[in-house]
Design a protein around this motif. Structure first.
Motif, PDB file in Angstrom:
ATOM      1  N   HIS A 108       0.826  -1.210   0.000  1.00  0.00           N
ATOM      2  CA  HIS A 108       0.000   0.000   0.000  1.00  0.00           C
ATOM      3  C   HIS A 108       0.864   1.266   0.000  1.00  0.00           C
ATOM      4  N   ILE A 109       1.977   1.219   0.716  1.00  0.00           N
ATOM      5  CA  ILE A 109       2.908   2.351   0.657  1.00  0.00           C
ATOM      6  C   ILE A 109       3.492   2.456  -0.748  1.00  0.00           C
ATOM      7  N   LYS A 110       3.856   1.325  -1.309  1.00  0.00           N
ATOM      8  CA  LYS A 110       4.427   1.314  -2.663  1.00  0.00           C
ATOM      9  C   LYS A 110       3.457   1.895  -3.675  1.00  0.00           C
ATOM     10  N   ASP A 111       2.178   1.668  -3.475  1.00  0.00           N
ATOM     11  CA  ASP A 111       1.152   2.138  -4.409  1.00  0.00           C
ATOM     12  C   ASP A 111       0.791   3.601  -4.183  1.00  0.00           C
ATOM     13  N   SER A 112       1.350   4.219  -3.132  1.00  0.00           N
ATOM     14  CA  SER A 112       0.999   5.600  -2.813  1.00  0.00           C
ATOM     15  C   SER A 112       2.029   6.571  -3.375  1.00  0.00           C
ATOM     16  N   ALA A 118      11.367   5.074   4.574  1.00  0.00           N
ATOM     17  CA  ALA A 118      12.248   3.995   4.138  1.00  0.00           C
ATOM     18  C   ALA A 118      11.942   3.568   2.712  1.00  0.00           C
ATOM     19  N   MET A 119      10.665   3.649   2.316  1.00  0.00           N
ATOM     20  CA  MET A 119      10.267   3.235   0.977  1.00  0.00           C
ATOM     21  C   MET A 119      10.290   4.380  -0.025  1.00  0.00           C
ATOM     22  N   GLY A 120      10.786   5.546   0.425  1.00  0.00           N
ATOM     23  CA  GLY A 120      10.960   6.660  -0.489  1.00  0.00           C
ATOM     24  C   GLY A 120       9.708   7.454  -0.768  1.00  0.00           C
ATOM     25  N   ARG A 121       8.868   7.601   0.250  1.00  0.00           N
ATOM     26  CA  ARG A 121       7.650   8.374   0.072  1.00  0.00           C
ATOM     27  C   ARG A 121       7.736   9.709   0.794  1.00  0.00           C
ATOM     28  N   ALA A 122       7.351  10.767   0.094  1.00  0.00           N
ATOM     29  CA  ALA A 122       7.236  12.076   0.728  1.00  0.00           C
ATOM     30  C   ALA A 122       6.167  12.000   1.806  1.00  0.00           C
ATOM     31  N   ILE A 123       6.298  12.808   2.843  1.00  0.00           N
ATOM     32  CA  ILE A 123       5.315  12.772   3.911  1.00  0.00           C
ATOM     33  C   ILE A 123       4.811  14.170   4.245  1.00  0.00           C
ATOM     34  N   ILE A 124       3.580  14.195   4.742  1.00  0.00           N
ATOM     35  CA  ILE A 124       2.978  15.414   5.287  1.00  0.00           C
ATOM     36  C   ILE A 124       2.544  15.057   6.699  1.00  0.00           C
ATOM     37  N   THR A 125       3.049  15.789   7.675  1.00  0.00           N
ATOM     38  CA  THR A 125       2.692  15.489   9.054  1.00  0.00           C
ATOM     39  C   THR A 125       2.636  16.773   9.869  1.00  0.00           C
ATOM     40  N   SER A 126       2.195  16.645  11.101  1.00  0.00           N
ATOM     41  CA  SER A 126       1.994  17.819  11.948  1.00  0.00           C
ATOM     42  C   SER A 126       3.292  18.273  12.607  1.00  0.00           C
ATOM     43  N   ASP A 127       3.348  19.548  12.881  1.00  0.00           N
ATOM     44  CA  ASP A 127       4.465  20.115  13.629  1.00  0.00           C
ATOM     45  C   ASP A 127       4.211  19.859  15.118  1.00  0.00           C
ATOM     46  N   SER A 128       4.184  18.579  15.461  1.00  0.00           N
ATOM     47  CA  SER A 128       3.839  18.157  16.817  1.00  0.00           C
ATOM     48  C   SER A 128       4.921  17.232  17.348  1.00  0.00           C
ATOM     49  N   ILE A 136       0.280  17.756  -5.949  1.00  0.00           N
ATOM     50  CA  ILE A 136      -0.487  17.593  -7.188  1.00  0.00           C
ATOM     51  C   ILE A 136       0.063  18.507  -8.278  1.00  0.00           C
ATOM     52  N   LEU A 137       0.412  19.729  -7.896  1.00  0.00           N
ATOM     53  CA  LEU A 137       0.910  20.708  -8.864  1.00  0.00           C
ATOM     54  C   LEU A 137       2.413  20.585  -9.110  1.00  0.00           C
ATOM     55  N   ASN A 138       3.124  19.936  -8.195  1.00  0.00           N
ATOM     56  CA  ASN A 138       4.581  19.787  -8.321  1.00  0.00           C
ATOM     57  C   ASN A 138       4.968  18.320  -8.129  1.00  0.00           C
ATOM     58  N   PRO A 139       4.573  17.471  -9.053  1.00  0.00           N
ATOM     59  CA  PRO A 139       4.797  16.029  -8.871  1.00  0.00           C
ATOM     60  C   PRO A 139       6.269  15.635  -8.764  1.00  0.00           C
ATOM     61  N   SER A 140       7.172  16.441  -9.301  1.00  0.00           N
ATOM     62  CA  SER A 140       8.594  16.098  -9.190  1.00  0.00           C
ATOM     63  C   SER A 140       9.060  16.111  -7.738  1.00  0.00           C
ATOM     64  N   ASP A 141       8.392  16.926  -6.887  1.00  0.00           N
ATOM     65  CA  ASP A 141       8.760  16.976  -5.470  1.00  0.00           C
ATOM     66  C   ASP A 141       8.438  15.660  -4.765  1.00  0.00           C
ATOM     67  N   ILE A 142       7.450  14.952  -5.268  1.00  0.00           N
ATOM     68  CA  ILE A 142       7.118  13.659  -4.678  1.00  0.00           C
ATOM     69  C   ILE A 142       8.337  12.741  -4.731  1.00  0.00           C
ATOM     70  N   ILE A 143       9.016  12.752  -5.865  1.00  0.00           N
ATOM     71  CA  ILE A 143      10.181  11.881  -6.058  1.00  0.00           C
ATOM     72  C   ILE A 143      11.385  12.385  -5.265  1.00  0.00           C
ATOM     73  N   SER A 144      11.684  13.683  -5.360  1.00  0.00           N
ATOM     74  CA  SER A 144      12.863  14.217  -4.677  1.00  0.00           C
ATOM     75  C   SER A 144      12.706  14.188  -3.164  1.00  0.00           C
ATOM     76  N   GLY A 174      13.884  11.574   2.070  1.00  0.00           N
ATOM     77  CA  GLY A 174      13.374  10.875   3.239  1.00  0.00           C
ATOM     78  C   GLY A 174      14.060   9.540   3.454  1.00  0.00           C
ATOM     79  N   ARG A 175      14.312   8.824   2.367  1.00  0.00           N
ATOM     80  CA  ARG A 175      15.035   7.553   2.441  1.00  0.00           C
ATOM     81  C   ARG A 175      16.448   7.779   2.996  1.00  0.00           C
ATOM     82  N   ASP A 176      17.107   8.809   2.510  1.00  0.00           N
ATOM     83  CA  ASP A 176      18.451   9.131   2.996  1.00  0.00           C
ATOM     84  C   ASP A 176      18.416   9.477   4.496  1.00  0.00           C
ATOM     85  N   TYR A 177      17.396  10.229   4.894  1.00  0.00           N
ATOM     86  CA  TYR A 177      17.269  10.632   6.302  1.00  0.00           C
ATOM     87  C   TYR A 177      17.010   9.421   7.193  1.00  0.00           C
TER      88      TYR A 177
END
Length: 362
Positions: A249-253, A275-285, A320-328, A333-336
């Motif tokens: 499911h992560i791979k498909d996202s 770890a699987m190379g997915r960009a994330i959106i999370t809270s400043d918490s 959605i408007l900057n899909p290249s950021d998803i990859i970079s 994130g994987r490196d981190y």
């Protein structure tokens, strides 16, 4: 759950194990399993007393050299019993403070007060106990609230870590957008915010997909039944319930979302996504913000204010408007994850804490 170490052998005292593969893996490693019926999410005096009696008898029976409990009830009850039984090395780990400390609602005031009082007593500084936390914010909160003091031996580790060989990198799909959230269905995880932000996005971008994985949790912070019914209808997000393996499911996202309010240690779902190379959106918490690298040129995701549906929708729209950021962002994130959250590094630190008679490093 508790782990008890005796002469280099491990026993675990755990709630019922329902996955046969987990039980088989523990058996293959020579781990003795003792099960209980503790409900960690709800207040149940009867089940708690039964749990306490069973744990006391188990500790007296196997006489562990090291006692390692984690999550609130096992930490509180287990540390008290282990101290009473004079276990030499007691290393409780809190994987997040949750609403027991950070929720300001009056409805949970008495429960929070009782929990904090018991926790303070169970973590009373002594030569046997060393407390393990997963972020520095929790350490500061416990100090400021008077639960612990500078006399406590306290250590901070980088979450539970993530196995980077098990969660392998795959290039995310940037042309067909799909957002994923993995969490128990409780208010504190930001389920409502994810649902409402998805509605906003789908009004402008009806082809974007939203998925949610996680069990409905019958505890004091469970989402409202009306929201649960709406989610299950599947008109806004695709609710998959609880799954045995999140990797497909992560791979498909395209990106993984967790708008949690407070009290995370370091969220495992975000570590797996990184770890699987997915960009994330999370809270400043607390805890969540540990997963985002914002250093120049290495951004791995976005932090948003808690309970801010509009901000969450805006960051979704950014991808959605900057899909290249998803990859970079995903690669960063994987490196981190390699740099900070590699499970082998975290485990070495944990073993050092369990074995060493040292001063704190928090």
């Amino acid at each position: 759950m508790e782990a008890l170490l005796v002469n280099n052998k491990v026993a675990v005292f755990t709630p019922k194990i329902h996955q046969d593969e987990v039980r088989d893996q523990l058996d293959a490693m020579g781990v003795s399993v003792y099960e209980n019926n503790l409900d960690g999410s709800n207040v149940s005096i009867f089940s708690d007393v039964v749990y306490i009696i069973k744990l006391y008898k188990l500790i007296k029976q196997i006489k562990p050299d090291v006692f390692f409990p984690y999550t609130f009830k096992p930490v509180i009850y287990g540390s008290l019993i282990a101290n009473y039984c004079n276990v030499n090395n007691i290393s409780p780990m809190l994987t997040g403070l949750g609403y027991n400390f950070l929720d300001q609602s009056k409805s949970k005031g008495l429960l929070k007060k009782i929990t904090q009082t018991l926790l303070k007593y169970s973590l009373k500084a002594n030569h046997r106990t060393r407390l393990i936390l997963q972020n520095k914010d929790d350490y500061n909160t416990l100090i400021q609230s008077g639960i612990i003091s500078k006399k406590n031996k306290t250590f901070v580790v980088n979450g539970s870590g993530v196995d980077l060989s098990h969660y392998e990198y795959s290039k995310p799909k940037a042309n067909t957008l799909s957002f994923l959230m993995i969490a128990r269905l409780i208010n504190a995880k930001g389920i409502k915010e994810y649902y409402e932000a998805a509605k906003l996005i789908r009004q402008k971008y009806p082809d974007v997909k939203f998925k949610l994985i996680g069990p409905y949790d019958h505890n004091v912070d469970a989402i409202h039944s009306d929201l649960y019914k709406e989610i299950k209808l599947g008109l806004v997000i695709d609710y998959l319930g609880e799954v045995d393996d999140v990797r497909p499911h992560i791979k498909d996202s395209s990106a993984v979302v967790l708008p949690s309010y407070y009290g995370e240690g370091v969220p495992r779902s975000l570590l797996e996504a990184m770890a699987m190379g997915r960009a994330i959106i999370t809270s400043d918490s607390v805890g969540c913000k540990e997963t985002i690298d914002l250093t120049n040129g290495h951004q791995s995701g976005f932090l948003i204010p808690i309970k801010n549906i509009q901000a969450l929708a805006e960051k979704m729209q950014h991808f959605i408007l900057n899909p290249s950021d998803i990859i970079s962002f995903g690669r960063n994130g994987r490196d981190y994850a390699f740099e900070k959250f590699d499970v082998h590094k975290v485990n070495r630190h944990m073993l050092y804490i369990l074995e060493a008679n040292t001063v704190s490093i928090a």
